[in-house]
Motif scaffolding. Sequence first.
Motif, mmCIF file in Angstrom:
data_model
loop_
_atom_site.group_PDB
_atom_site.id
_atom_site.type_symbol
_atom_site.label_atom_id
_atom_site.label_comp_id
_atom_site.label_asym_id
_atom_site.label_seq_id
_atom_site.Cartn_x
_atom_site.Cartn_y
_atom_site.Cartn_z
ATOM 1 N N GLN A 46 14.414 67.363 -4.882
ATOM 2 C CA GLN A 46 14.904 66.799 -4.076
ATOM 3 C C GLN A 46 16.091 67.109 -3.653
ATOM 4 O O GLN A 46 16.396 67.354 -2.062
ATOM 5 N N VAL A 49 16.529 70.356 -1.175
ATOM 6 C CA VAL A 49 15.761 70.404 0.429
ATOM 7 C C VAL A 49 16.483 69.909 1.230
ATOM 8 O O VAL A 49 17.002 69.910 2.203
ATOM 9 N N GLU A 53 18.020 70.851 4.543
ATOM 10 C CA GLU A 53 18.155 70.585 6.206
ATOM 11 C C GLU A 53 19.549 70.450 6.049
ATOM 12 O O GLU A 53 19.900 69.639 7.852
ATOM 13 N N GLU A 109 11.699 68.000 12.603
ATOM 14 C CA GLU A 109 10.593 69.035 11.153
ATOM 15 C C GLU A 109 12.045 68.805 10.179
ATOM 16 O O GLU A 109 11.227 68.938 9.194
ATOM 17 N N ALA A 110 13.135 68.786 10.109
ATOM 18 C CA ALA A 110 14.074 68.697 9.426
ATOM 19 C C ALA A 110 13.389 67.256 8.018
ATOM 20 O O ALA A 110 13.059 66.682 7.461
ATOM 21 N N ALA A 112 10.575 65.543 8.446
ATOM 22 C CA ALA A 112 8.916 65.764 7.752
ATOM 23 C C ALA A 112 9.683 66.468 6.427
ATOM 24 O O ALA A 112 9.370 66.359 5.338
ATOM 25 N N ARG A 113 10.396 67.548 6.495
ATOM 26 C CA ARG A 113 10.194 68.104 5.311
ATOM 27 C C ARG A 113 11.570 66.873 4.469
ATOM 28 O O ARG A 113 10.694 67.010 3.325
ATOM 29 N N VAL A 114 12.896 66.167 4.424
ATOM 30 C CA VAL A 114 12.751 65.267 3.550
ATOM 31 C C VAL A 114 11.381 64.738 3.258
ATOM 32 O O VAL A 114 12.073 64.290 2.202
ATOM 33 N N HIS A 115 11.013 64.235 3.813
ATOM 34 C CA HIS A 115 9.942 63.041 3.782
ATOM 35 C C HIS A 115 9.123 63.170 2.839
ATOM 36 O O HIS A 115 8.555 63.354 2.086
ATOM 37 N N SER A 116 8.439 64.730 3.261
ATOM 38 C CA SER A 116 7.742 65.854 1.972
ATOM 39 C C SER A 116 8.638 65.240 0.711
ATOM 40 O O SER A 116 7.846 64.943 0.197
ATOM 41 N N VAL A 117 9.216 65.791 0.611
ATOM 42 C CA VAL A 117 10.209 65.692 -0.672
ATOM 43 C C VAL A 117 10.073 64.464 -1.513
ATOM 44 O O VAL A 117 10.256 65.055 -3.008
#
Length: 144
Positions: A46, A49, A53, A109-110, A112-117
Amino acid sequence: MSPFVSGVLGAVTFLLLAGLVRRVLWRGRSFFLHRVFRRLGTRPEQEQVVMTEADALAAEIRDLRGDAFALREELAELVAGPSLDATAVVRALQVRLARLDAIRPLVAEALARVHSVLEPPQRQELAALLRHGPSGLRRRPHHC
């Protein structure tokens, strides 16, 4: 060698080694980000990622900051003139605001990627940090 010189050399050696160990352990990253990781209880994958970002956004923000300094200088030149050309002011602002418009989707987008992990409790903790700002790292809120 006198005890004083020996002590000074020992202290300098210790400080240099401590700095090297800190750099290796923290990989040159900001102390702030590591405090966030500790607060969120993130796992290494985590953290990777989030660091990726954060690094990408930091580069964009540095560039944007350079644009802001250039804008300030340009506006100062316009204000210093005998008359202020409103169209020149608008043009100067539009160039810099276009750069900001380009960064907006990158931030989304960044996030969203952090949120997803992150796991739901980690997201809640991150939301609390966002809500309260960096001062939220100093102590845990009473309601948590």
